[in-house]
Design an enzyme around this catalytic site. Structure first.
Site, PDB file in Angstrom:
ATOM      1  N   ARG A 122      37.432  40.422  49.097  1.00 25.82           N
ATOM      2  CA  ARG A 122      36.082  41.039  49.403  1.00 25.82           C
ATOM      3  C   ARG A 122      35.236  39.782  49.297  1.00 25.82           C
ATOM      4  O   ARG A 122      35.342  38.936  48.458  1.00 25.82           O
ATOM      5  CB  ARG A 122      35.642  41.899  48.380  1.00 25.82           C
ATOM      6  CG  ARG A 122      36.466  43.604  48.776  1.00 25.82           C
ATOM      7  CD  ARG A 122      36.135  44.628  47.816  1.00 25.82           C
ATOM      8  NE  ARG A 122      36.164  44.375  46.338  1.00 25.82           N
ATOM      9  CZ  ARG A 122      35.357  43.558  45.388  1.00 25.82           C
ATOM     10  NH1 ARG A 122      34.140  43.621  45.752  1.00 25.82           N
ATOM     11  NH2 ARG A 122      35.789  43.512  44.223  1.00 25.82           N
ATOM     12  N   TYR A 172      40.581  41.450  55.994  1.00 25.09           N
ATOM     13  CA  TYR A 172      41.169  41.819  54.671  1.00 25.09           C
ATOM     14  C   TYR A 172      40.845  42.988  54.273  1.00 25.09           C
ATOM     15  O   TYR A 172      39.495  43.498  54.506  1.00 25.09           O
ATOM     16  CB  TYR A 172      40.696  40.765  53.664  1.00 25.09           C
ATOM     17  CG  TYR A 172      40.756  41.298  52.109  1.00 25.09           C
ATOM     18  CD1 TYR A 172      42.059  41.119  51.753  1.00 25.09           C
ATOM     19  CD2 TYR A 172      39.809  41.659  51.471  1.00 25.09           C
ATOM     20  CE1 TYR A 172      42.366  41.805  50.546  1.00 25.09           C
ATOM     21  CE2 TYR A 172      40.222  42.334  50.458  1.00 25.09           C
ATOM     22  CZ  TYR A 172      41.523  42.165  49.886  1.00 25.09           C
ATOM     23  OH  TYR A 172      41.490  42.881  48.571  1.00 25.09           O
ATOM     24  N   LYS A 217      36.219  51.015  49.919  1.00 28.52           N
ATOM     25  CA  LYS A 217      34.972  50.633  49.307  1.00 28.52           C
ATOM     26  C   LYS A 217      33.669  50.881  49.896  1.00 28.52           C
ATOM     27  O   LYS A 217      32.807  51.411  49.418  1.00 28.52           O
ATOM     28  CB  LYS A 217      35.015  49.155  48.911  1.00 28.52           C
ATOM     29  CG  LYS A 217      36.123  48.583  47.774  1.00 28.52           C
ATOM     30  CD  LYS A 217      36.166  49.615  46.886  1.00 28.52           C
ATOM     31  CE  LYS A 217      36.946  49.730  45.524  1.00 28.52           C
ATOM     32  NZ  LYS A 217      38.165  49.013  44.998  1.00 28.52           N
ATOM     33  N   HIS A 258      34.203  53.994  40.643  1.00 31.41           N
ATOM     34  CA  HIS A 258      35.408  53.378  40.880  1.00 31.41           C
ATOM     35  C   HIS A 258      36.334  53.448  39.685  1.00 31.41           C
ATOM     36  O   HIS A 258      36.612  52.602  38.869  1.00 31.41           O
ATOM     37  CB  HIS A 258      34.988  51.732  40.999  1.00 31.41           C
ATOM     38  CG  HIS A 258      35.732  50.650  41.083  1.00 31.41           C
ATOM     39  ND1 HIS A 258      35.579  49.485  41.000  1.00 31.41           N
ATOM     40  CD2 HIS A 258      37.076  50.733  41.972  1.00 31.41           C
ATOM     41  CE1 HIS A 258      36.481  48.675  41.257  1.00 31.41           C
ATOM     42  NE2 HIS A 258      37.557  49.377  42.003  1.00 31.41           N
ATOM     43  N   SER A 261      37.433  45.427  39.345  1.00 31.26           N
ATOM     44  CA  SER A 261      38.597  44.917  40.315  1.00 31.26           C
ATOM     45  C   SER A 261      39.705  44.109  39.507  1.00 31.26           C
ATOM     46  O   SER A 261      39.278  43.166  38.959  1.00 31.26           O
ATOM     47  CB  SER A 261      38.103  44.432  41.581  1.00 31.26           C
ATOM     48  OG  SER A 261      37.170  45.087  42.102  1.00 31.26           O
ATOM     49  N   CYS A 266      41.400  44.574  37.055  1.00 31.31           N
ATOM     50  CA  CYS A 266      41.163  44.802  35.526  1.00 31.31           C
ATOM     51  C   CYS A 266      42.248  45.950  34.866  1.00 31.31           C
ATOM     52  O   CYS A 266      41.914  46.426  33.762  1.00 31.31           O
ATOM     53  CB  CYS A 266      39.914  45.001  35.196  1.00 31.31           C
ATOM     54  SG  CYS A 266      38.920  43.607  35.500  1.00 31.31           S
TER      55      CYS A 266
HETATM   56  P1  GTP Z   1      41.824  46.755  41.898  1.00 32.21           P
HETATM   57  O1  GTP Z   1      43.312  47.228  42.763  1.00 32.21           O
HETATM   58  O2  GTP Z   1      41.486  45.344  42.228  1.00 32.21           O
HETATM   59  O3  GTP Z   1      40.698  47.556  41.656  1.00 32.21           O
HETATM   60  O4  GTP Z   1      42.670  46.272  40.333  1.00 32.21           O
HETATM   61  P2  GTP Z   1      43.122  47.240  39.360  1.00 32.21           P
HETATM   62  O5  GTP Z   1      41.888  47.339  38.575  1.00 32.21           O
HETATM   63  O6  GTP Z   1      43.750  48.459  39.709  1.00 32.21           O
HETATM   64  O7  GTP Z   1      43.955  46.291  38.383  1.00 32.21           O
HETATM   65  P3  GTP Z   1      45.745  46.347  38.340  1.00 32.21           P
HETATM   66  O8  GTP Z   1      46.228  47.370  37.618  1.00 32.21           O
HETATM   67  O9  GTP Z   1      46.286  46.018  39.755  1.00 32.21           O
HETATM   68  O10 GTP Z   1      45.967  45.081  37.587  1.00 32.21           O
HETATM   69  C1  GTP Z   1      45.515  43.668  37.666  1.00 32.21           C
HETATM   70  C2  GTP Z   1      46.058  42.689  36.980  1.00 32.21           C
HETATM   71  O11 GTP Z   1      45.832  42.870  35.574  1.00 32.21           O
HETATM   72  C3  GTP Z   1      47.642  42.673  37.234  1.00 32.21           C
HETATM   73  O12 GTP Z   1      47.818  41.189  37.394  1.00 32.21           O
HETATM   74  C4  GTP Z   1      48.016  43.180  36.119  1.00 32.21           C
HETATM   75  O13 GTP Z   1      49.340  42.841  35.727  1.00 32.21           O
HETATM   76  C5  GTP Z   1      47.010  42.854  34.756  1.00 32.21           C
HETATM   77  N1  GTP Z   1      47.061  43.887  33.810  1.00 32.21           N
HETATM   78  C6  GTP Z   1      46.952  45.210  34.082  1.00 32.21           C
HETATM   79  N2  GTP Z   1      46.969  45.912  32.924  1.00 32.21           N
HETATM   80  C7  GTP Z   1      47.037  44.925  31.997  1.00 32.21           C
HETATM   81  C8  GTP Z   1      47.236  45.149  30.466  1.00 32.21           C
HETATM   82  O14 GTP Z   1      47.096  46.165  29.865  1.00 32.21           O
HETATM   83  N3  GTP Z   1      47.305  43.728  29.908  1.00 32.21           N
HETATM   84  C9  GTP Z   1      47.223  42.686  30.421  1.00 32.21           C
HETATM   85  N4  GTP Z   1      47.359  41.558  29.885  1.00 32.21           N
HETATM   86  N5  GTP Z   1      46.947  42.473  31.972  1.00 32.21           N
HETATM   87  C10 GTP Z   1      47.257  43.644  32.508  1.00 32.21           C
HETATM   88  C1  SPV Z   2      39.065  46.212  44.500  1.00 29.52           C
HETATM   89  O1  SPV Z   2      38.741  44.937  44.772  1.00 29.52           O
HETATM   90  O2  SPV Z   2      38.353  46.676  43.679  1.00 29.52           O
HETATM   91  C2  SPV Z   2      40.090  46.760  45.219  1.00 29.52           C
HETATM   92  C3  SPV Z   2      40.712  45.955  46.352  1.00 29.52           C
HETATM   93  O3  SPV Z   2      40.493  47.865  44.817  1.00 29.52           O
HETATM   94  S1  SPV Z   2      39.653  45.979  47.663  1.00 29.52           S
HETATM   95  O4  SPV Z   2      39.994  47.256  48.299  1.00 29.52           O
HETATM   96  O5  SPV Z   2      39.851  44.827  48.414  1.00 29.52           O
HETATM   97  O6  SPV Z   2      38.217  46.095  47.278  1.00 29.52           O
HETATM   98 MN    MN Z   3      39.459  48.757  42.994  1.00 27.06          MN
END
Ligand code: GTP
Ligand code: SPV
Ligand code: MN
Length: 601
Positions: free
Chosen positions: A86, A216, A225, A245, A267, A269
């Site tokens: 983004r 993207y 989003k 979110h 994002s 996290c």
């Molecule tokens: P968006 O799709 O961008 O909104 O991301 P998200 O909030 O869904 O995050 P996602 O669950 O994909 O995790 C993002 C990164 O954080 C990945 O590389 C995971 O492996 C890492 N991660 C997720 N949960 C944990 C956790 O409990 N501990 C640690 N150390 N890393 C984590």
């Molecule tokens: C985020 O960045 O919070 C995502 C991925 O979930 S995107 O759809 O690219 O915003």
């Molecule tokens: Mn997201």
């Protein structure tokens, strides 16, 4: 200019699902007159249409077919290396006045912005096909569901929206023929995928999004989003609901008591991972199910908050996903998935950093270059993504299609903080919880372009996604609270605190069940806690840490408050509120003063 998306001419019976609503037809006509496509492709969401578009995408190298035995019916897409995340600096909220967009959004005047975009779009689809995609966000029979149309010249967008939304006939049926019905207008063109001509513009008053110059996901899947959060949050305030979110998960005890929890993490996290959590062996009989992994739309019923997931699929972070960290995600992406910007192995499989097993001896990296384990570059981009239908998720919640949504017992905020913020704590009440959300911060990630690892305030994980003035958004949260007789309890978590050795103190992933269990205990009126200046904190024996190999000191550190760190933190809250220039509600200022007083500051 290289033609990125040449026109395609489908056989009869494909690409001709013209909608009957006159308002839609007029708008499509207007955009076609402006962009001058070679032909218009009216998407119906059928299997035949999908087969045809995949065939064309393979022919034009928009997709690469993966090994049918290893990942059935799945494809790899490589985006332009200048276009992998983004772009917050090129994302605009174009309200009539700058005040309406508020201090956290980039703002440009709507009239001028439309004029500039019209110029960029003028003739932009010559030699290309213009796709018209009808889609619905939310379950078919939900009062919260919304209709959108996306016009695009990208087949990748069409194939992705098929997965991410309820697309085609179902949306046309819900919209009906009333020309005054509410629906979102989305226009996307790749143009020449040039960062200098990349703008993601939102016109909340017109329920309109125009996105140019990117291919993207977050910039071009306008359902996500752009509509579900930026335009969604604007509509939510006007219509007295919430667009957040947040993931939504169900958690069921061995006795069959079930709660639903919504959690806002910025994002990359941990939302997708938390939403698909598999409890460790010690929690036998506990079950976690996924309602949504990124976005929650919530409304008030009987004094409670009910949530639906407006999406139909997951656009998730690939790196770090493994059978060890997230088996449900691995199950989800084992078939019928589009991968973007991962590595391609010699046997037609996909690979990324953090996948189970040994790295391949040789692969083609996300840019299309030769790669070996000795290469200095990463094989997969840190923000490489999977697009997969939610139906693929082995842990999908049975009530995901329930129109009235699921009742929310707890709301969790959380970010990536190496220091200061404890593993978990509970707000004293709703208004205090709104303060926790409003002041949360997180280290930046690869999900947006720019520096990674910088701590920034990201209120409710909505900093890049709130479609109006953040002060009014805080007030909306406070106002919703006043209408709830049975409000969710509010918590804050931090999976990412680090020790002196720079390593994570908490094992995370499935072990987050231990924190979730405490949260559920608190919702049920059990679960011990100590009153601290920042909220209710569990003591080490309030958390079930049985059969977990973790050092006592690490647990103390995870649950500890360092007064010096909190002194800095509270100063940062003030600095953040001051930076917003007077829009922060009085109630939240009072909350900050109380917090400071708790630390004798
Ligand atoms: P968006 O799709 O961008 O909104 O991301 P998200 O909030 O869904 O995050 P996602 O669950 O994909 O995790 C993002 C990164 O954080 C990945 O590389 C995971 O492996 C890492 N991660 C997720 N949960 C944990 C956790 O409990 N501990 C640690 N150390 N890393 C984590
Ligand atoms: C985020 O960045 O919070 C995502 C991925 O979930 S995107 O759809 O690219 O915003
Ligand atoms: Mn997201």
């Amino acid at each position: 200019m290289k033609n990125l998306a040449p026109a395609i001419f489908p056989p009869k019976g494909i690409g001709d699902a013209t909608p009957s609503n006159k308002a839609v037809l007029d708008w499509v006509n207007e955009i076609a007159t402006l962009t001058q496509p070679d032909n218009i492709f009216w998407c119906d969401g059928s299997e035949r249409e999908k087969e045809f578009l995949i065939g064309e995408s393979l022919r034009q190298n928009v997709l690469i077919e993966l090994n049918e035995k290893k990942v059935p019916r799945s494809y790899l897409h490589r985006s332009n290396p200048n276009d992998v995340a983004r772009v917050e600096q090129f994302t605009f909220v174009c309200t009539p006045t700058k005040e309406e967009a508020g201090p956290t959004n980039n703002w440009t005047e709507p009239g001028e912005t439309y004029a500039k975009l019209r110029e960029l779009l003028s003739g932009a689809m010559r030699g290309r096909t213009m796709f018209v995609i009808p889609y619905m966000m939310g379950p078919a029979d939900s009062p919260l569901s919304k209709i959108g149309f996306e016009i695009t010249d990208s087949k990748y967008v069409v194939l992705s929206l098929r997965i991410m939304t309820r697309m085609g006939e179902i949306a046309l049926k819900r919209l009906g023929n009333d020309p005054s019905a509410e629906w979102n207008r989305g226009v996307h063109s790749l143009l020449d995928v040039n960062p200098e001509r990349r703008f993601i513009c939102h016109f909340p008053q017109d329920n309109t999004i125009i996105s140019v110059g990117s291919g993207y996901g977050g910039n071009v899947l306008l359902s996500k989003k752009c509509l579900a959060l930026r335009i969604g949050s604007y509509l939510a305030r006007k219509q007295n609901w919430m667009a957040e979110h947040m993931l939504i998960l169900g958690v069921e005890s061995p006795e069959g008591r079930k709660h639903y929890v919504a959690a806002a993490f910025p994002s990359a996290c941990g939302k997708t991972n938390f939403a698909m959590l598999i409890p460790p062996a010690h929690f036998q009989g506990w079950k976690v199910t996924t309602v949504g992994d990124d976005i929650a739309w919530m409304e008030i019923r009987d004094g409670r908050l009910y949530a639906v997931n407006p999406e139909n699929g997951y656009f998730g972070v690939v790196p770090g996903t493994s059978y060890k960290s997230n088996p449900n995600a691995m199950g989800s992406i084992a078939h019928d998935t589009i991968y973007t910007n991962v590595a391609f192995t010699d046997d037609g499989d996909v690979w990324w950093e953090g996948k189970d097993g040994e790295p391949p001896a040789h692969a083609i990296d996300w840019r299309g270059n030769e790669w070996t384990p000795q290469s200095s570059e990463k094989a997969a981009h840190p923000n490489s993504r999977f697009t997969t239908p939610m139906r693929n998720n082995p842990a999908l919640d049975p009530d995901v299609e329930k129109g009235e949504g699921v009742p929310i017992s707890a709301i969790i905020f959380g970010g990536r903080r190496s220091d200061t913020v404890p593993l978990v704590y509970q707000a004293f009440d709703w208004d205090h919880g709104v303060y926790l959300g409003a002041t949360m911060a997180s280290e930046t990630t690869a999900a947006a372009t720019g520096a990674v690892g910088r701590v920034r305030r990201d209120p409710m994980a909505m900093l890049p996604f709130c479609g109006y003035n953040i002060g009014a958004y805080f007030q909306h949260w406070l106002d919703i609270g006043k209408q709830l007789t049975n409000p969710p309890l509010i918590f804050n978590v931090n999976w990412f605190r680090k020790g002196a050795d720079g390593k994570f103190l908490w094992p995370g992933f499935g072990e987050n069940m231990r924190v979730l269990k405490w949260i559920i205990d608190r919702c049920e009126g059990n679960g011990g806690a100590l009153k601290s200046p920042i909220g209710w904190l569990p003591s080490p024996h309030d958390l079930d840490l049985a059969e977990l190999n973790i050092d006592h000191n690490a647990v103390d550190e995870l649950l500890g408050l360092d007064h010096e760190e909190w002194q800095k933190e509270i100063a940062a809250h003030k600095e953040f509120f001051d930076s917003l220039g007077g829009v922060v509600p009085e109630e939240l200022q009072k909350q900050r003063e109380q917090l400071a007083a708790g630390f004798d500051l």
